[in-house]
Write a protein that holds these residues in place. Structure first.
Motif, PDB file in Angstrom:
ATOM      1  N   PRO A  45       0.824  -1.203   0.000  1.00 15.43           N
ATOM      2  CA  PRO A  45       0.000   0.000   0.000  1.00 15.43           C
ATOM      3  C   PRO A  45       0.862   1.259   0.000  1.00 15.43           C
ATOM      4  O   PRO A  45       1.983   1.269   0.520  1.00 15.43           O
ATOM      5  CB  PRO A  45      -0.809  -0.108   1.292  1.00 15.43           C
ATOM      6  CG  PRO A  45      -0.762  -1.543   1.661  1.00 15.43           C
ATOM      7  CD  PRO A  45       0.523  -2.061   1.141  1.00 15.43           C
ATOM      8  N   VAL A  46       0.375   2.315  -0.575  1.00 12.86           N
ATOM      9  CA  VAL A  46       1.094   3.578  -0.657  1.00 12.86           C
ATOM     10  C   VAL A  46       1.098   4.226   0.722  1.00 12.86           C
ATOM     11  O   VAL A  46       0.067   4.334   1.381  1.00 12.86           O
ATOM     12  CB  VAL A  46       0.432   4.509  -1.686  1.00 12.86           C
ATOM     13  CG1 VAL A  46       1.120   5.856  -1.723  1.00 12.86           C
ATOM     14  CG2 VAL A  46       0.437   3.873  -3.055  1.00 12.86           C
ATOM     15  N   THR A  47       2.260   4.652   1.144  1.00 12.63           N
ATOM     16  CA  THR A  47       2.378   5.356   2.427  1.00 12.63           C
ATOM     17  C   THR A  47       2.915   6.749   2.154  1.00 12.63           C
ATOM     18  O   THR A  47       3.410   7.058   1.056  1.00 12.63           O
ATOM     19  CB  THR A  47       3.326   4.611   3.380  1.00 12.63           C
ATOM     20  OG1 THR A  47       4.613   4.531   2.777  1.00 12.63           O
ATOM     21  CG2 THR A  47       2.802   3.220   3.691  1.00 12.63           C
ATOM     22  N   THR A  48       2.906   7.590   3.176  1.00 13.50           N
ATOM     23  CA  THR A  48       3.361   8.982   2.985  1.00 13.50           C
ATOM     24  C   THR A  48       4.851   9.076   2.763  1.00 13.50           C
ATOM     25  O   THR A  48       5.321   9.976   2.080  1.00 13.50           O
ATOM     26  CB  THR A  48       2.973   9.832   4.210  1.00 13.50           C
ATOM     27  OG1 THR A  48       3.511   9.231   5.387  1.00 13.50           O
ATOM     28  CG2 THR A  48       1.481   9.961   4.310  1.00 13.50           C
ATOM     29  N   ASP A  49       5.621   8.138   3.295  1.00 21.98           N
ATOM     30  CA  ASP A  49       7.063   8.202   3.093  1.00 21.98           C
ATOM     31  C   ASP A  49       7.476   7.735   1.696  1.00 21.98           C
ATOM     32  O   ASP A  49       8.605   7.974   1.264  1.00 21.98           O
ATOM     33  CB  ASP A  49       7.810   7.402   4.159  1.00 21.98           C
ATOM     34  CG  ASP A  49       7.401   5.945   4.162  1.00 21.98           C
ATOM     35  OD1 ASP A  49       6.233   5.665   3.828  1.00 21.98           O
ATOM     36  OD2 ASP A  49       8.253   5.097   4.498  1.00 21.98           O
ATOM     37  N   THR A  50       6.570   7.072   0.947  1.00 24.38           N
ATOM     38  CA  THR A  50       6.895   6.643  -0.408  1.00 24.38           C
ATOM     39  C   THR A  50       6.369   7.590  -1.472  1.00 24.38           C
ATOM     40  O   THR A  50       6.535   7.331  -2.652  1.00 24.38           O
ATOM     41  CB  THR A  50       6.335   5.236  -0.684  1.00 24.38           C
ATOM     42  OG1 THR A  50       4.926   5.280  -0.528  1.00 24.38           O
ATOM     43  CG2 THR A  50       6.965   4.204   0.222  1.00 24.38           C
ATOM     44  N   THR A  51       5.758   8.672  -1.049  1.00 27.56           N
ATOM     45  CA  THR A  51       5.236   9.638  -2.017  1.00 27.56           C
ATOM     46  C   THR A  51       6.176  10.827  -2.109  1.00 27.56           C
ATOM     47  O   THR A  51       6.955  11.122  -1.196  1.00 27.56           O
ATOM     48  CB  THR A  51       3.834  10.125  -1.605  1.00 27.56           C
ATOM     49  OG1 THR A  51       3.907  10.710  -0.312  1.00 27.56           O
ATOM     50  CG2 THR A  51       2.844   8.980  -1.615  1.00 27.56           C
ATOM     51  N   ALA A  52       6.100  11.505  -3.208  1.00 29.80           N
ATOM     52  CA  ALA A  52       6.953  12.679  -3.428  1.00 29.80           C
ATOM     53  C   ALA A  52       6.067  13.846  -3.812  1.00 29.80           C
ATOM     54  O   ALA A  52       5.003  13.679  -4.411  1.00 29.80           O
ATOM     55  CB  ALA A  52       7.964  12.394  -4.523  1.00 29.80           C
ATOM     56  N   THR A  53       6.525  15.028  -3.500  1.00 32.66           N
ATOM     57  CA  THR A  53       5.780  16.225  -3.890  1.00 32.66           C
ATOM     58  C   THR A  53       6.215  16.627  -5.286  1.00 32.66           C
ATOM     59  O   THR A  53       7.212  16.139  -5.835  1.00 32.66           O
ATOM     60  CB  THR A  53       6.054  17.372  -2.903  1.00 32.66           C
ATOM     61  OG1 THR A  53       7.443  17.703  -2.965  1.00 32.66           O
ATOM     62  CG2 THR A  53       5.651  16.980  -1.485  1.00 32.66           C
ATOM     63  N   LEU A  54       5.503  17.560  -5.840  1.00 35.02           N
ATOM     64  CA  LEU A  54       5.807  18.026  -7.188  1.00 35.02           C
ATOM     65  C   LEU A  54       7.168  18.714  -7.238  1.00 35.02           C
ATOM     66  O   LEU A  54       7.936  18.521  -8.184  1.00 35.02           O
ATOM     67  CB  LEU A  54       4.694  18.978  -7.668  1.00 35.02           C
ATOM     68  CG  LEU A  54       4.794  19.433  -9.106  1.00 35.02           C
ATOM     69  CD1 LEU A  54       4.771  18.248 -10.052  1.00 35.02           C
ATOM     70  CD2 LEU A  54       3.667  20.383  -9.445  1.00 35.02           C
ATOM     71  N   THR A  55       7.487  19.456  -6.241  1.00 34.60           N
ATOM     72  CA  THR A  55       8.795  20.141  -6.228  1.00 34.60           C
ATOM     73  C   THR A  55       9.932  19.130  -6.130  1.00 34.60           C
ATOM     74  O   THR A  55      10.993  19.311  -6.736  1.00 34.60           O
ATOM     75  CB  THR A  55       8.868  21.149  -5.076  1.00 34.60           C
ATOM     76  OG1 THR A  55       8.614  20.463  -3.853  1.00 34.60           O
ATOM     77  CG2 THR A  55       7.903  22.285  -5.273  1.00 34.60           C
ATOM     78  N   GLU A  56       9.736  18.058  -5.373  1.00 33.47           N
ATOM     79  CA  GLU A  56      10.783  17.036  -5.293  1.00 33.47           C
ATOM     80  C   GLU A  56      10.979  16.339  -6.636  1.00 33.47           C
ATOM     81  O   GLU A  56      12.100  16.008  -7.002  1.00 33.47           O
ATOM     82  CB  GLU A  56      10.427  16.007  -4.226  1.00 33.47           C
ATOM     83  CG  GLU A  56      10.472  16.513  -2.815  1.00 33.47           C
ATOM     84  CD  GLU A  56       9.935  15.491  -1.811  1.00 33.47           C
ATOM     85  OE1 GLU A  56      10.158  15.677  -0.618  1.00 33.47           O
ATOM     86  OE2 GLU A  56       9.286  14.499  -2.234  1.00 33.47           O
ATOM     87  N   LEU A  57       9.910  16.171  -7.371  1.00 34.61           N
ATOM     88  CA  LEU A  57      10.028  15.556  -8.681  1.00 34.61           C
ATOM     89  C   LEU A  57      10.743  16.471  -9.676  1.00 34.61           C
ATOM     90  O   LEU A  57      11.476  16.006 -10.536  1.00 34.61           O
ATOM     91  CB  LEU A  57       8.645  15.166  -9.222  1.00 34.61           C
ATOM     92  CG  LEU A  57       7.950  14.016  -8.520  1.00 34.61           C
ATOM     93  CD1 LEU A  57       6.549  13.819  -9.087  1.00 34.61           C
ATOM     94  CD2 LEU A  57       8.758  12.746  -8.658  1.00 34.61           C
ATOM     95  N   GLU A  58      10.527  17.777  -9.539  1.00 31.60           N
ATOM     96  CA  GLU A  58      11.166  18.710 -10.461  1.00 31.60           C
ATOM     97  C   GLU A  58      12.661  18.823 -10.155  1.00 31.60           C
ATOM     98  O   GLU A  58      13.462  19.069 -11.046  1.00 31.60           O
ATOM     99  CB  GLU A  58      10.525  20.106 -10.307  1.00 31.60           C
ATOM    100  CG  GLU A  58       9.120  20.150 -10.877  1.00 31.60           C
ATOM    101  CD  GLU A  58       8.438  21.481 -10.618  1.00 31.60           C
ATOM    102  OE1 GLU A  58       8.976  22.314  -9.859  1.00 31.60           O
ATOM    103  OE2 GLU A  58       7.344  21.662 -11.166  1.00 31.60           O
TER     104      GLU A  58
END
Length: 106
Positions: free
Chosen positions: A90-103
């Protein structure tokens, strides 16, 4: 009125025979038509019975397939399969990235 029986003339006798013959032919024709209509009605009844049996078979198959679909789409089963076979979690908050982190990532 005399007690003597009526004697038909040859023309009357011929017309009576012709009328009788036509009535017999008409009766035979109606009898044959009735036989064919009865036969077609029986064939139609047999066809309806066959179709009703086929519908029952299909309804049974549909119910079996619905039960199988319910089992196969069980969320707990799908979760277990994705964990065991695909190594997904399952997706957790520590495995997600924000848009700025992706950029920022190259």
């Amino acid at each position: 009125m005399s007690g003597a029986p009526y004697v038909y003339t040859p023309v009357e006798r011929t017309s009576r025979r012709l009328g009788l013959f036509l009535l017999i032919v008409l009766g035979l024709g109606l009898t044959m038509m009735l036989f064919f209509v009865k036969t077609r009605a029986q064939d139609a009844r047999d066809e309806v019975s066959r179709l009703e049996a086929q519908i029952e078979e299909h309804e049974l198959a549909i119910s079996v397939l619905s039960a199988e679909a319910a089992v196969l789409s069980n969320s707990e089963r799908l979760r277990q399969l994705s964990r065991d076979r695909l190594a997904l979690a399952p997706v957790t908050t520590d495995t997600t990235a924000t848009l700025t982190e992706l950029e920022e990532t190259p």
